[in-house]
Design an enzyme around this catalytic site. Structure first.
Site, PDB file in Angstrom:
ATOM      1  N   HIS A   1      -2.295  -5.309   1.442  1.00 21.91           N
ATOM      2  CA  HIS A   1      -3.291  -6.311   1.451  1.00 21.91           C
ATOM      3  C   HIS A   1      -3.240  -7.398   0.843  1.00 21.91           C
ATOM      4  O   HIS A   1      -2.340  -7.783   0.111  1.00 21.91           O
ATOM      5  CB  HIS A   1      -4.519  -5.302   0.613  1.00 21.91           C
ATOM      6  CG  HIS A   1      -5.573  -6.200   0.027  1.00 21.91           C
ATOM      7  ND1 HIS A   1      -6.646  -6.445   0.755  1.00 21.91           N
ATOM      8  CD2 HIS A   1      -5.597  -6.871  -1.143  1.00 21.91           C
ATOM      9  CE1 HIS A   1      -7.390  -7.219   0.200  1.00 21.91           C
ATOM     10  NE2 HIS A   1      -6.813  -7.641  -0.877  1.00 21.91           N
TER      11      HIS A   1
ATOM     12  N   ASN B   1      -1.955   0.533   6.685  1.00 23.67           N
ATOM     13  CA  ASN B   1      -1.482  -0.957   7.158  1.00 23.67           C
ATOM     14  C   ASN B   1      -0.385  -1.872   6.303  1.00 23.67           C
ATOM     15  O   ASN B   1      -0.501  -3.030   6.470  1.00 23.67           O
ATOM     16  CB  ASN B   1      -2.818  -1.821   7.847  1.00 23.67           C
ATOM     17  CG  ASN B   1      -3.838  -2.582   6.797  1.00 23.67           C
ATOM     18  OD1 ASN B   1      -3.750  -1.933   5.683  1.00 23.67           O
ATOM     19  ND2 ASN B   1      -4.686  -3.298   7.013  1.00 23.67           N
TER      20      ASN B   1
ATOM     21  N   ARG C   1      -1.646 -14.527   4.801  1.00 25.37           N
ATOM     22  CA  ARG C   1      -2.149 -13.721   6.007  1.00 25.37           C
ATOM     23  C   ARG C   1      -1.435 -13.857   7.308  1.00 25.37           C
ATOM     24  O   ARG C   1      -1.625 -12.845   7.985  1.00 25.37           O
ATOM     25  CB  ARG C   1      -3.691 -14.119   5.777  1.00 25.37           C
ATOM     26  CG  ARG C   1      -4.392 -13.619   4.745  1.00 25.37           C
ATOM     27  CD  ARG C   1      -5.904 -14.227   4.714  1.00 25.37           C
ATOM     28  NE  ARG C   1      -6.734 -13.421   5.895  1.00 25.37           N
ATOM     29  CZ  ARG C   1      -7.400 -12.521   5.390  1.00 25.37           C
ATOM     30  NH1 ARG C   1      -7.011 -11.640   4.283  1.00 25.37           N
ATOM     31  NH2 ARG C   1      -7.964 -11.725   6.332  1.00 25.37           N
TER      32      ARG C   1
ATOM     33  N   TYR D   1     -12.521  -2.417  -3.864  1.00 26.86           N
ATOM     34  CA  TYR D   1     -12.831  -2.274  -2.576  1.00 26.86           C
ATOM     35  C   TYR D   1     -14.506  -2.208  -2.535  1.00 26.86           C
ATOM     36  O   TYR D   1     -14.920  -1.765  -1.370  1.00 26.86           O
ATOM     37  CB  TYR D   1     -12.285  -1.370  -1.573  1.00 26.86           C
ATOM     38  CG  TYR D   1     -10.891  -1.803  -1.198  1.00 26.86           C
ATOM     39  CD1 TYR D   1     -10.689  -2.803  -0.384  1.00 26.86           C
ATOM     40  CD2 TYR D   1      -9.695  -0.941  -1.458  1.00 26.86           C
ATOM     41  CE1 TYR D   1      -9.214  -3.229   0.125  1.00 26.86           C
ATOM     42  CE2 TYR D   1      -8.426  -1.286  -0.946  1.00 26.86           C
ATOM     43  CZ  TYR D   1      -8.296  -2.488  -0.329  1.00 26.86           C
ATOM     44  OH  TYR D   1      -7.056  -2.615   0.353  1.00 26.86           O
TER      45      TYR D   1
ATOM     46  N   LYS E   1       0.822  -1.219   0.004  1.00 34.18           N
ATOM     47  CA  LYS E   1      -0.100  -0.102   0.234  1.00 34.18           C
ATOM     48  C   LYS E   1       0.922   1.183  -0.034  1.00 34.18           C
ATOM     49  O   LYS E   1       2.146   1.169   0.400  1.00 34.18           O
ATOM     50  CB  LYS E   1      -0.967  -0.073   1.099  1.00 34.18           C
ATOM     51  CG  LYS E   1      -1.931  -1.053   1.104  1.00 34.18           C
ATOM     52  CD  LYS E   1      -2.941  -1.079   2.299  1.00 34.18           C
ATOM     53  CE  LYS E   1      -3.952  -2.062   2.250  1.00 34.18           C
ATOM     54  NZ  LYS E   1      -5.080  -1.922   3.371  1.00 34.18           N
TER      55      LYS E   1
ATOM     56  N   GLU F   1      -9.307 -11.240  -7.684  1.00 26.71           N
ATOM     57  CA  GLU F   1      -8.328  -9.959  -7.288  1.00 26.71           C
ATOM     58  C   GLU F   1      -7.305 -10.083  -8.428  1.00 26.71           C
ATOM     59  O   GLU F   1      -6.919  -9.005  -8.699  1.00 26.71           O
ATOM     60  CB  GLU F   1      -8.095  -9.952  -5.991  1.00 26.71           C
ATOM     61  CG  GLU F   1      -9.121  -9.426  -4.987  1.00 26.71           C
ATOM     62  CD  GLU F   1      -8.766  -9.510  -3.443  1.00 26.71           C
ATOM     63  OE1 GLU F   1      -9.671  -9.060  -2.854  1.00 26.71           O
ATOM     64  OE2 GLU F   1      -7.662  -9.702  -3.166  1.00 26.71           O
TER      65      GLU F   1
ATOM     66  N   PHE G   1     -15.511   3.333   6.773  1.00 26.11           N
ATOM     67  CA  PHE G   1     -14.156   3.929   6.482  1.00 26.11           C
ATOM     68  C   PHE G   1     -14.021   3.873   4.878  1.00 26.11           C
ATOM     69  O   PHE G   1     -12.832   3.890   4.383  1.00 26.11           O
ATOM     70  CB  PHE G   1     -13.132   2.952   7.106  1.00 26.11           C
ATOM     71  CG  PHE G   1     -13.319   1.426   7.001  1.00 26.11           C
ATOM     72  CD1 PHE G   1     -12.831   0.915   5.698  1.00 26.11           C
ATOM     73  CD2 PHE G   1     -13.862   0.601   7.812  1.00 26.11           C
ATOM     74  CE1 PHE G   1     -13.202  -0.592   5.495  1.00 26.11           C
ATOM     75  CE2 PHE G   1     -14.107  -0.498   7.508  1.00 26.11           C
ATOM     76  CZ  PHE G   1     -13.562  -1.199   6.685  1.00 26.11           C
TER      77      PHE G   1
ATOM     78  N   THR H   1      -5.090  -7.277  10.632  1.00 29.19           N
ATOM     79  CA  THR H   1      -5.465  -5.954   9.853  1.00 29.19           C
ATOM     80  C   THR H   1      -5.076  -4.590  10.961  1.00 29.19           C
ATOM     81  O   THR H   1      -4.218  -3.912  10.190  1.00 29.19           O
ATOM     82  CB  THR H   1      -6.898  -5.870   9.696  1.00 29.19           C
ATOM     83  OG1 THR H   1      -7.609  -7.186   9.133  1.00 29.19           O
ATOM     84  CG2 THR H   1      -7.524  -4.885   8.746  1.00 29.19           C
TER      85      THR H   1
ATOM     86  N   ARG I   1       2.645  -6.121   9.419  1.00 29.58           N
ATOM     87  CA  ARG I   1       2.085  -5.278  10.080  1.00 29.58           C
ATOM     88  C   ARG I   1       2.452  -4.588  11.283  1.00 29.58           C
ATOM     89  O   ARG I   1       2.349  -3.401  11.694  1.00 29.58           O
ATOM     90  CB  ARG I   1       0.460  -5.556  10.155  1.00 29.58           C
ATOM     91  CG  ARG I   1      -0.139  -5.466   8.551  1.00 29.58           C
ATOM     92  CD  ARG I   1      -1.575  -5.971   8.484  1.00 29.58           C
ATOM     93  NE  ARG I   1      -2.315  -5.831   7.199  1.00 29.58           N
ATOM     94  CZ  ARG I   1      -3.238  -6.398   6.857  1.00 29.58           C
ATOM     95  NH1 ARG I   1      -3.643  -7.430   7.555  1.00 29.58           N
ATOM     96  NH2 ARG I   1      -3.895  -6.181   5.506  1.00 29.58           N
TER      97      ARG I   1
END
Ligand code: CMP
Length: 223
Positions: free
Chosen positions: A200, A197, A170, A134, A94, A211, A142, A176, A187
């Site tokens: 993704h 964060n 993950r 998203y 990100k 995706e 948010f 998250t 993270r």
């Protein structure tokens, strides 16, 4: 009683690959032997057809043994495949991470965990593209903050490949919210907040497929 049931002709169709089952082969051998012996007895000698019946019975046994071994092999392959499911998952580094020049450090975490980066590109998302990506969160409070952030600076989109890649990624990313992330996770080490964060990752096989297809064509995935 069980012997009679075993001797009765099979109800189901033969194996689509044309193999005999162990039971069919054994049954064939027994019937072949009886038929050959009965005919030989009646005529006081054995004809070519009697030998053929006996031969077919014997061939049934050999085919049955082969099929049994083949079945064992297929079962072993299936078990192996279940335990070695190679998956692909979408990852995004990100804007908070690309801005701080963390792409290499984050990629090192993936590679150390055994994930292969099989596709990767640095892109600048438009607001519309971030909103589409998203979309599932469009009713969350948010959503605006998230999509504006994702379109604020470049991101690195990538496809990670490996055994159980979706869950493994993950695990490597961590929770998250970085406040809840385990030590050693991306993270925990790099994220600034639940919004910023750093990474993704897809959360399931169906979303991973969608995706990945959102950002990459099949030709761009080089495993
Ligand atoms: P990500 O894995 O990209 O999926 C959806 C994102 O929404 C998530 O990471 C967070 O960055 C973001 N998010 C989740 N909860 C909040 C929140 N309370 N405030 C801002 N962003 C959030």
């Amino acid at each position: 009683m069980r012997l009679f049931a075993w001797l009765a002709p099979g109800a189901g169709p033969p194996d689509p690959r044309g193999y005999f089952s162990q039971q069919e082969a054994g049954r064939g051998a027994l019937w072949g032997a009886f038929w050959g012996a009965g005919r030989g007895c009646r005529k006081g000698g054995f004809s070519r057809r009697d030998f053929k019946a006996g031969f077919q019975g014997g061939a049934g046994v050999v085919a049955g043994a082969g099929n049994y071994r083949c079945g064992q092999g297929l079962a072993a392959e299936r078990i192996k495949a279940r335990h070695m499911a190679i998956e692909r998952t979408l990852s995004i580094i990100k804007p908070d991470a690309t801005r701080r020049n963390l792409t290499g450090k984050i990629n090192a975490k993936f590679e150390e965990a055994g994930l292969r980066i099989v596709a990767q590109k640095r892109i600048f998302l438009s607001l519309a593209q971030a909103q589409k990506f998203y979309e599932v969160h469009k009713d969350r409070p948010f959503f605006g903050e998230l999509t504006e952030f994702m379109a604020s600076e470049p991101v690195v989109v990538q496809v990670l490949e490996g055994e159980g890649a979706i869950a493994k990624n993950r695990e490597v990313m961590g929770a998250t919210n970085p406040a809840n992330a385990d030590d050693g996770t991306i993270r925990k080490e790099f994220a600034l907040s639940v919004g910023e964060n750093s990474v993704h990752g897809s959360d399931a096989p169906e979303t991973a497929a969608e995706e990945i297809a959102y950002f990459f064509s099949g030709l761009e995935l080089v495993g």
